[in-house]
Design a protein around this motif. Structure first.
Motif, PDB file in Angstrom:
ATOM      1  N   TRP A 194       4.960  12.607   6.944  1.00 23.28           N
ATOM      2  CA  TRP A 194       4.384  12.145   5.694  1.00 23.28           C
ATOM      3  C   TRP A 194       4.716  13.077   4.523  1.00 23.28           C
ATOM      4  O   TRP A 194       4.938  12.635   3.412  1.00 23.28           O
ATOM      5  CB  TRP A 194       2.871  12.000   5.819  1.00 23.28           C
ATOM      6  N   SER A 195       4.794  14.366   4.805  1.00 22.25           N
ATOM      7  CA  SER A 195       5.054  15.331   3.737  1.00 22.25           C
ATOM      8  C   SER A 195       6.542  15.555   3.496  1.00 22.25           C
ATOM      9  O   SER A 195       6.928  16.170   2.498  1.00 22.25           O
ATOM     10  CB  SER A 195       4.425  16.676   4.090  1.00 22.25           C
ATOM     11  N   GLY A 196       7.350  15.099   4.445  1.00 20.65           N
ATOM     12  CA  GLY A 196       8.781  15.394   4.373  1.00 20.65           C
ATOM     13  C   GLY A 196       9.134  16.728   5.002  1.00 20.65           C
ATOM     14  O   GLY A 196      10.308  17.090   5.064  1.00 20.65           O
ATOM     15  N   GLY A 197       8.129  17.435   5.500  1.00 19.69           N
ATOM     16  CA  GLY A 197       8.364  18.763   6.037  1.00 19.69           C
ATOM     17  C   GLY A 197       8.926  18.797   7.437  1.00 19.69           C
ATOM     18  O   GLY A 197       9.385  19.843   7.904  1.00 19.69           O
ATOM     19  N   SER A 198       8.888  17.680   8.110  1.00 15.22           N
ATOM     20  CA  SER A 198       9.428  17.602   9.468  1.00 15.22           C
ATOM     21  C   SER A 198      10.308  16.375   9.580  1.00 15.22           C
ATOM     22  O   SER A 198       9.935  15.279   9.142  1.00 15.22           O
ATOM     23  CB  SER A 198       8.290  17.521  10.481  1.00 15.22           C
ATOM     24  N   THR A 199      11.472  16.572  10.153  1.00 16.69           N
ATOM     25  CA  THR A 199      12.406  15.464  10.357  1.00 16.69           C
ATOM     26  C   THR A 199      12.987  15.539  11.765  1.00 16.69           C
ATOM     27  O   THR A 199      12.934  16.587  12.425  1.00 16.69           O
ATOM     28  CB  THR A 199      13.567  15.492   9.349  1.00 16.69           C
ATOM     29  N   ALA A 200      13.531  14.419  12.193  1.00 16.48           N
ATOM     30  CA  ALA A 200      14.206  14.370  13.489  1.00 16.48           C
ATOM     31  C   ALA A 200      15.364  13.394  13.384  1.00 16.48           C
ATOM     32  O   ALA A 200      15.295  12.427  12.623  1.00 16.48           O
ATOM     33  CB  ALA A 200      13.246  13.932  14.581  1.00 16.48           C
TER      34      ALA A 200
ATOM     35  N   ILE B 185      17.506  12.141   6.196  1.00 20.21           N
ATOM     36  CA  ILE B 185      16.382  11.290   5.801  1.00 20.21           C
ATOM     37  C   ILE B 185      15.538  12.053   4.794  1.00 20.21           C
ATOM     38  O   ILE B 185      15.350  13.272   4.915  1.00 20.21           O
ATOM     39  CB  ILE B 185      15.545  10.863   7.029  1.00 20.21           C
ATOM     40  N   SER B 186      15.041  11.340   3.797  1.00 23.73           N
ATOM     41  CA  SER B 186      14.181  11.959   2.795  1.00 23.73           C
ATOM     42  C   SER B 186      13.218  10.908   2.275  1.00 23.73           C
ATOM     43  O   SER B 186      13.355   9.719   2.581  1.00 23.73           O
ATOM     44  CB  SER B 186      15.016  12.547   1.647  1.00 23.73           C
ATOM     45  N   ARG B 187      12.261  11.357   1.498  1.00 23.11           N
ATOM     46  CA  ARG B 187      11.281  10.414   0.965  1.00 23.11           C
ATOM     47  C   ARG B 187      10.816  10.872  -0.402  1.00 23.11           C
ATOM     48  O   ARG B 187      10.813  12.068  -0.714  1.00 23.11           O
ATOM     49  CB  ARG B 187      10.098  10.259   1.916  1.00 23.11           C
ATOM     50  N   ASP B 188      10.401   9.904  -1.196  1.00 23.45           N
ATOM     51  CA  ASP B 188       9.796  10.153  -2.506  1.00 23.45           C
ATOM     52  C   ASP B 188       8.483   9.387  -2.506  1.00 23.45           C
ATOM     53  O   ASP B 188       8.461   8.168  -2.730  1.00 23.45           O
ATOM     54  CB  ASP B 188      10.733   9.672  -3.617  1.00 23.45           C
ATOM     55  N   ASN B 189       7.415  10.079  -2.216  1.00 16.14           N
ATOM     56  CA  ASN B 189       6.123   9.405  -2.095  1.00 16.14           C
ATOM     57  C   ASN B 189       5.648   8.827  -3.426  1.00 16.14           C
ATOM     58  O   ASN B 189       4.918   7.833  -3.454  1.00 16.14           O
ATOM     59  CB  ASN B 189       5.088  10.354  -1.505  1.00 16.14           C
ATOM     60  N   ALA B 190       6.051   9.419  -4.507  1.00 15.17           N
ATOM     61  CA  ALA B 190       5.676   8.888  -5.815  1.00 15.17           C
ATOM     62  C   ALA B 190       6.306   7.519  -6.057  1.00 15.17           C
ATOM     63  O   ALA B 190       5.742   6.685  -6.763  1.00 15.17           O
ATOM     64  CB  ALA B 190       6.092   9.864  -6.908  1.00 15.17           C
TER      65      ALA B 190
ATOM     66  N   ARG C 295       0.843  -1.182   0.000  1.00 10.59           N
ATOM     67  CA  ARG C 295       0.000   0.000   0.000  1.00 10.59           C
ATOM     68  C   ARG C 295       0.882   1.236   0.000  1.00 10.59           C
ATOM     69  O   ARG C 295       2.063   1.167   0.305  1.00 10.59           O
ATOM     70  CB  ARG C 295      -0.961   0.023   1.173  1.00 10.59           C
ATOM     71  N   SER C 296       0.269   2.353  -0.321  1.00 10.53           N
ATOM     72  CA  SER C 296       1.014   3.607  -0.347  1.00 10.53           C
ATOM     73  C   SER C 296       1.386   4.035   1.071  1.00 10.53           C
ATOM     74  O   SER C 296       0.572   3.951   1.987  1.00 10.53           O
ATOM     75  CB  SER C 296       0.171   4.701  -1.001  1.00 10.53           C
ATOM     76  N   ILE C 297       2.626   4.491   1.215  1.00  9.34           N
ATOM     77  CA  ILE C 297       3.070   5.022   2.498  1.00  9.34           C
ATOM     78  C   ILE C 297       3.092   6.541   2.496  1.00  9.34           C
ATOM     79  O   ILE C 297       3.700   7.166   3.354  1.00  9.34           O
ATOM     80  CB  ILE C 297       4.476   4.479   2.869  1.00  9.34           C
ATOM     81  N   SER C 298       2.436   7.142   1.524  1.00  7.63           N
ATOM     82  CA  SER C 298       2.516   8.602   1.386  1.00  7.63           C
ATOM     83  C   SER C 298       1.964   9.346   2.591  1.00  7.63           C
ATOM     84  O   SER C 298       2.328  10.499   2.817  1.00  7.63           O
ATOM     85  CB  SER C 298       1.797   9.051   0.113  1.00  7.63           C
ATOM     86  N   SER C 299       1.103   8.712   3.378  1.00  7.52           N
ATOM     87  CA  SER C 299       0.563   9.373   4.568  1.00  7.52           C
ATOM     88  C   SER C 299       1.212   8.880   5.858  1.00  7.52           C
ATOM     89  O   SER C 299       0.829   9.298   6.948  1.00  7.52           O
ATOM     90  CB  SER C 299      -0.952   9.155   4.647  1.00  7.52           C
TER      91      SER C 299
END
Length: 129
Positions: free
Chosen positions: A53-59, A70-75, A27-31
């Motif tokens: 989920w948006s990539g706008g917050s990291t820790a 850390i980064s993500r590509d939801n597509a 399933r999509s992990i975009s959220s």
């Protein structure tokens, strides 16, 4: 169900870089909130990094802050961990994890394993001096 598969680990020398990938399927992990953890031999699993989920917050763990990103590509349904200036103490099995909660700002709970429902098998990173 979400399946997570990590890749990109290996044996490297001190000071080099590696990029780990965590590909999700099922399933999509975009959220989802996503995290990276690591476990060295004889030690407890420890938090490395998390991303909203948006990539706008990291820790990040203090031990990797300024060196790891850390980064993500939801597509692509994929999360990454760019690791620079690797040290011998970074040697561990690195696992990604997925938390179904749609968190806007990463908080303390995302630093703990109990927050995550899905885990990958991990990829070994060995840093040789």
């Amino acid at each position: 169900q979400v399946q997570l598969v990590e890749s990109g680990g290996g044996l490297v020398q001190v000071g080099v870089s590696l990029r780990l990938s965590c590909a999700a399927s099922g399933r999509s992990i975009s959220s989802y909130t996503m995290g990276w953890f690591r476990q060295a031999p004889g030690k407890e699993r420890e938090f490395v990094a998390a991303i909203s989920w948006s990539g706008g917050s990291t820790a990040y763990a203090e031990s990797v802050k300024g060196r790891f990103t850390i980064s993500r590509d939801n597509a692509k349904n994929t999360v990454y961990l760019q690791m620079n200036s690797l040290k011998p103490e970074d040697t561990a099995v690195y696992s990604c994890a997925a938390d179904p909660r749609r968190i806007r700002t990463i908080g303390q709970s995302s630093r703990y394993t109990y927050a995550y429902d899905y885990w990958g098998q991990g990829t070994q990173v060995t840093v040789s001096s």
